[in-house]
Every structure is written in structure tokens, then in C-alpha cells.
Design a protein around this motif. Structure first.
Motif, PDB file in Angstrom:
ATOM      1  N   GLY A  86      57.242  46.888  51.332  1.00 45.25           N
ATOM      2  CA  GLY A  86      58.183  46.312  52.297  1.00 45.25           C
ATOM      3  C   GLY A  86      57.597  45.206  53.145  1.00 45.25           C
ATOM      4  N   LYS A  87      56.473  44.642  52.696  1.00 44.84           N
ATOM      5  CA  LYS A  87      55.852  43.551  53.466  1.00 44.84           C
ATOM      6  C   LYS A  87      56.457  42.195  53.115  1.00 44.84           C
ATOM      7  N   ALA A  88      57.187  42.137  52.007  1.00 47.88           N
ATOM      8  CA  ALA A  88      57.775  40.865  51.559  1.00 47.88           C
ATOM      9  C   ALA A  88      58.818  40.374  52.557  1.00 47.88           C
ATOM     10  N   LYS A  89      58.852  39.052  52.743  1.00 48.36           N
ATOM     11  CA  LYS A  89      59.824  38.487  53.681  1.00 48.36           C
ATOM     12  C   LYS A  89      61.063  37.996  52.952  1.00 48.36           C
ATOM     13  N   ALA A  90      60.940  37.747  51.643  1.00 45.53           N
ATOM     14  CA  ALA A  90      62.091  37.294  50.842  1.00 45.53           C
ATOM     15  C   ALA A  90      61.836  37.602  49.376  1.00 45.53           C
ATOM     16  N   VAL A  91      62.932  37.743  48.625  1.00 47.33           N
ATOM     17  CA  VAL A  91      62.821  37.965  47.176  1.00 47.33           C
ATOM     18  C   VAL A  91      63.649  36.889  46.483  1.00 47.33           C
ATOM     19  N   ARG A  92      63.045  36.215  45.506  1.00 42.49           N
ATOM     20  CA  ARG A  92      63.786  35.189  44.772  1.00 42.49           C
ATOM     21  C   ARG A  92      64.807  35.866  43.854  1.00 42.49           C
TER      22      ARG A  92
ATOM     23  N   VAL B 220      57.912  41.757  34.661  1.00 40.54           N
ATOM     24  CA  VAL B 220      58.596  40.842  35.580  1.00 40.54           C
ATOM     25  C   VAL B 220      57.895  39.474  35.627  1.00 40.54           C
ATOM     26  N   GLY B 221      56.607  39.498  35.372  1.00 37.76           N
ATOM     27  CA  GLY B 221      55.842  38.249  35.401  1.00 37.76           C
ATOM     28  C   GLY B 221      55.309  37.916  36.781  1.00 37.76           C
ATOM     29  N   ILE B 222      55.025  38.943  37.575  1.00 35.35           N
ATOM     30  CA  ILE B 222      54.383  38.725  38.880  1.00 35.35           C
ATOM     31  C   ILE B 222      53.063  39.500  38.902  1.00 35.35           C
ATOM     32  N   THR B 223      52.233  39.200  39.849  1.00 34.84           N
ATOM     33  CA  THR B 223      50.938  39.879  39.922  1.00 34.84           C
ATOM     34  C   THR B 223      51.132  41.286  40.518  1.00 34.84           C
TER      35      THR B 223
ATOM     36  N   PHE C  33      51.811  23.291  64.362  1.00 37.64           N
ATOM     37  CA  PHE C  33      50.913  24.141  63.569  1.00 37.64           C
ATOM     38  C   PHE C  33      51.407  25.586  63.567  1.00 37.64           C
ATOM     39  N   GLU C  34      51.821  26.040  64.741  1.00 42.95           N
ATOM     40  CA  GLU C  34      52.297  27.420  64.892  1.00 42.95           C
ATOM     41  C   GLU C  34      53.488  27.672  63.958  1.00 42.95           C
ATOM     42  N   LYS C  35      54.397  26.686  63.936  1.00 46.42           N
ATOM     43  CA  LYS C  35      55.590  26.795  63.087  1.00 46.42           C
ATOM     44  C   LYS C  35      55.178  26.752  61.615  1.00 46.42           C
ATOM     45  N   ALA C  36      54.213  25.878  61.302  1.00 52.36           N
ATOM     46  CA  ALA C  36      53.747  25.751  59.919  1.00 52.36           C
ATOM     47  C   ALA C  36      53.105  27.047  59.434  1.00 52.36           C
ATOM     48  N   VAL C  37      52.359  27.712  60.324  1.00 48.09           N
ATOM     49  CA  VAL C  37      51.732  29.002  59.980  1.00 48.09           C
ATOM     50  C   VAL C  37      52.823  30.019  59.645  1.00 48.09           C
ATOM     51  N   GLU C  38      53.898  30.004  60.457  1.00 46.13           N
ATOM     52  CA  GLU C  38      55.014  30.938  60.254  1.00 46.13           C
ATOM     53  C   GLU C  38      55.696  30.674  58.904  1.00 46.13           C
ATOM     54  N   ILE C  39      55.946  29.378  58.618  1.00 45.15           N
ATOM     55  CA  ILE C  39      56.610  29.014  57.358  1.00 45.15           C
ATOM     56  C   ILE C  39      55.734  29.377  56.163  1.00 45.15           C
ATOM     57  N   LYS C  40      54.418  29.127  56.308  1.00 47.82           N
ATOM     58  CA  LYS C  40      53.492  29.450  55.218  1.00 47.82           C
ATOM     59  C   LYS C  40      53.467  30.957  54.950  1.00 47.82           C
ATOM     60  N   SER C  41      53.456  31.712  56.053  1.00 48.52           N
ATOM     61  CA  SER C  41      53.453  33.172  55.918  1.00 48.52           C
ATOM     62  C   SER C  41      54.714  33.650  55.190  1.00 48.52           C
ATOM     63  N   GLU C  42      55.853  33.047  55.544  1.00 49.21           N
ATOM     64  CA  GLU C  42      57.117  33.404  54.894  1.00 49.21           C
ATOM     65  C   GLU C  42      57.074  33.036  53.417  1.00 49.21           C
ATOM     66  N   ASN C  43      56.508  31.875  53.145  1.00 49.01           N
ATOM     67  CA  ASN C  43      56.403  31.402  51.761  1.00 49.01           C
ATOM     68  C   ASN C  43      55.474  32.298  50.947  1.00 49.01           C
ATOM     69  N   ASP C  44      54.360  32.701  51.584  1.00 53.40           N
ATOM     70  CA  ASP C  44      53.384  33.563  50.895  1.00 53.40           C
ATOM     71  C   ASP C  44      53.974  34.930  50.574  1.00 53.40           C
ATOM     72  N   PHE C  45      54.868  35.382  51.439  1.00 55.72           N
ATOM     73  CA  PHE C  45      55.451  36.710  51.236  1.00 55.72           C
ATOM     74  C   PHE C  45      56.843  36.646  50.588  1.00 55.72           C
ATOM     75  N   THR C  46      57.114  35.526  49.919  1.00 55.37           N
ATOM     76  CA  THR C  46      58.335  35.445  49.113  1.00 55.37           C
ATOM     77  C   THR C  46      57.945  35.713  47.668  1.00 55.37           C
ATOM     78  N   ILE C  47      58.475  36.802  47.152  1.00 51.41           N
ATOM     79  CA  ILE C  47      58.083  37.218  45.798  1.00 51.41           C
ATOM     80  C   ILE C  47      59.133  36.752  44.786  1.00 51.41           C
TER      81      ILE C  47
END
Lengths: 152, 66
Positions: free
Chosen positions: B38-44, B25-28, A138-152
Motif C-alpha cells: 500500500g505504499k504506491a501512490k498511483a497505479v497505471r 505483469v512485467g514489473i519488478t 525543489f520541495e515541489k519537485a521532490v514531491e512530484i518525483k516521489s509520486e512518480n517513483d511510487f507509480t507502478i
């Protein structure tokens, strides 16, 4: 028709049932201890009546069981709100895991009166270990989800 | 993090607002804010491509290693 919502509802009902059972157990512990003393034929390092030790052991284990059931209920509530991979759920799993381990330790300590408590200790510790691994997942899943959520 | 996002500098240079850039850009706007702060962890790559297109710049103008 069996759905995910109904499955979750069944889990919550079972948890509520278990909570009720634990409440009943609190009241019945002295009677259960007396009954166990009467039927118990096992041996231990300390001889004599086991009514008082079993009473104490069950009261201690009941506290851990309450902690685990309350955490289970909170976990199911969060899942119901579609909030699955969160820090709070990881914390719930950690509490459940430690509750099982502490219950196992309690059983192990009280096995000086009856060796058969060692079986309960083993199973409680095993369950605690399983929950701990689940908590790590679960801990790892939370980390992965957080990374996914903050991938723009 | 060692990667700095200089998006606000480029936006100021191009005189473009956050909402306008987010729309192009098509993002929110919320996601653009995450990127800017700078809170983003990755950029596509696809997002970076659109940002560079909208701001008419190179990825190096937006991202900097410090």
C-alpha cells in the motif's frame, strides 16, 4: 570540450575557492575594518569610529557565509552523485536562504553606523528570497518525483 | 489512504507467488511489493490491466475504498 561534469567541477572549484576566501577573511577582518574606517565617508545614526562594529558585523556575516558555502558544497556533492531532488538538497537550499536573510538582517542592524550597509542588507535579503523560491520549487519537485517513483 | 490494495488476498486465492506475478505483469518484485504494502501512490491502467489479466479478476477485486 565543455561538458556537464566539467561545469559541475568548475562550480565545486569556485565553492572551494570561496571557502578559502572566507577563511582568509576571518584572519583579515580586523585589518579590513580598520581600512573601512579610514576610507568610509558615509553617515549613520551613531557617529564615531566604525572599526569595532564592522569587525563584529563581518564576523557574524562570516558565520552565515560559512553555513551557506558548506551547504552549497553538500548540494553540489549530491548533484554529482545524481541525487538531485532529495529532502537533503531542499534542506541545503533552506539553510542557504536563511543564511542570506540573517546576513541581511545583520547588515540592516549595523546600518545605524553607516547607512550604506542598507544596500548590502537589501541585496542579501533579495538573494535569500530568490533562494527561498528555489527551495519551494525543489520541495515541489521532490514531491512530484516521489509520486512518480511510487507509480507502478 | 482511503484506497486499500487487496492484491495479496487475490494472489492467495489464485495461489500465485509474488515473483511469478511480477514476471507475468512485467514489473519488478520490488515494485510489486510497493503495491502490495500500500505504499504506491498511483497505479497505471496498463499495470492494472496486466494484473487483472494475470489474476483473472476485476479491478474492484484488487482495489477497495474504505
Amino acid at each position: 570540450m565543455w561538458t556537464k561534469t566539467r561545469s559541475l567541477m568548475l562550480s565545486r572549484i569556485l565553492v572551494a575557492g570561496l571557502f578559502f576566501l572566507l577563511c582568509v577573511l576571518v584572519i583579515c577582518i580586523p585589518f579590513i575594518a580598520k581600512w573601512f574606517d579610514a576610507i568610509s565617508v558615509g553617515k549613520g545614526l551613531i557617529k564615531g569610529s566604525v572599526t569595532v562594529p564592522v569587525c563584529i558585523m563581518l564576523y557574524i556575516c562570516d558565520i552565515f557565509a560559512f553555513a551557506a558555502v558548506i551547504s552549497l558544497n553538500r548540494l553540489l556533492g549530491n548533484i554529482n552523485r545524481d541525487s538531485v531532488f532529495t529532502e537533503e538538497n531542499t534542506r541545503c537550499l533552506r539553510i542557504i536562504s536563511w543564511s542570506c536573510v540573517f546576513a541581511g538582517i545583520t547588515f540592516a542592524v549595523f546600518s545605524v553606523w553607516r547607512f550604506e550597509f542598507l544596500f548590502a542588507a537589501f541585496f542579501a535579503c533579495f538573494l535569500g528570497l530568490v533562494m527561498r523560491v528555489l527551495k519551494n520549487v525543489f520541495e515541489k519537485a521532490v514531491e512530484i518525483k516521489s509520486e512518480n517513483d511510487f507509480t507502478i | 489512504m482511503a484506497i486499500m490494495v487487496n492484491l495479496d488476498v487475490m494472489m492467495a486465492k489464485r495461489k500465485i507467488s509474488s515473483n511469478e506475478l511480477a514476471e507475468k505483469v512485467g514489473i519488478t518484485p520490488a515494485n510489486l511489493s510497493i503495491l502490495k504494502t500500500g505504499k504506491a501512490k498511483a497505479v497505471r491502467f496498463s499495470t492494472l490491466d496486466k494484473i487483472c489479466e494475470a489474476l483473472d479478476c476485476q479491478p474492484g477485486d484488487i482495489l477497495e475504498h474504505v
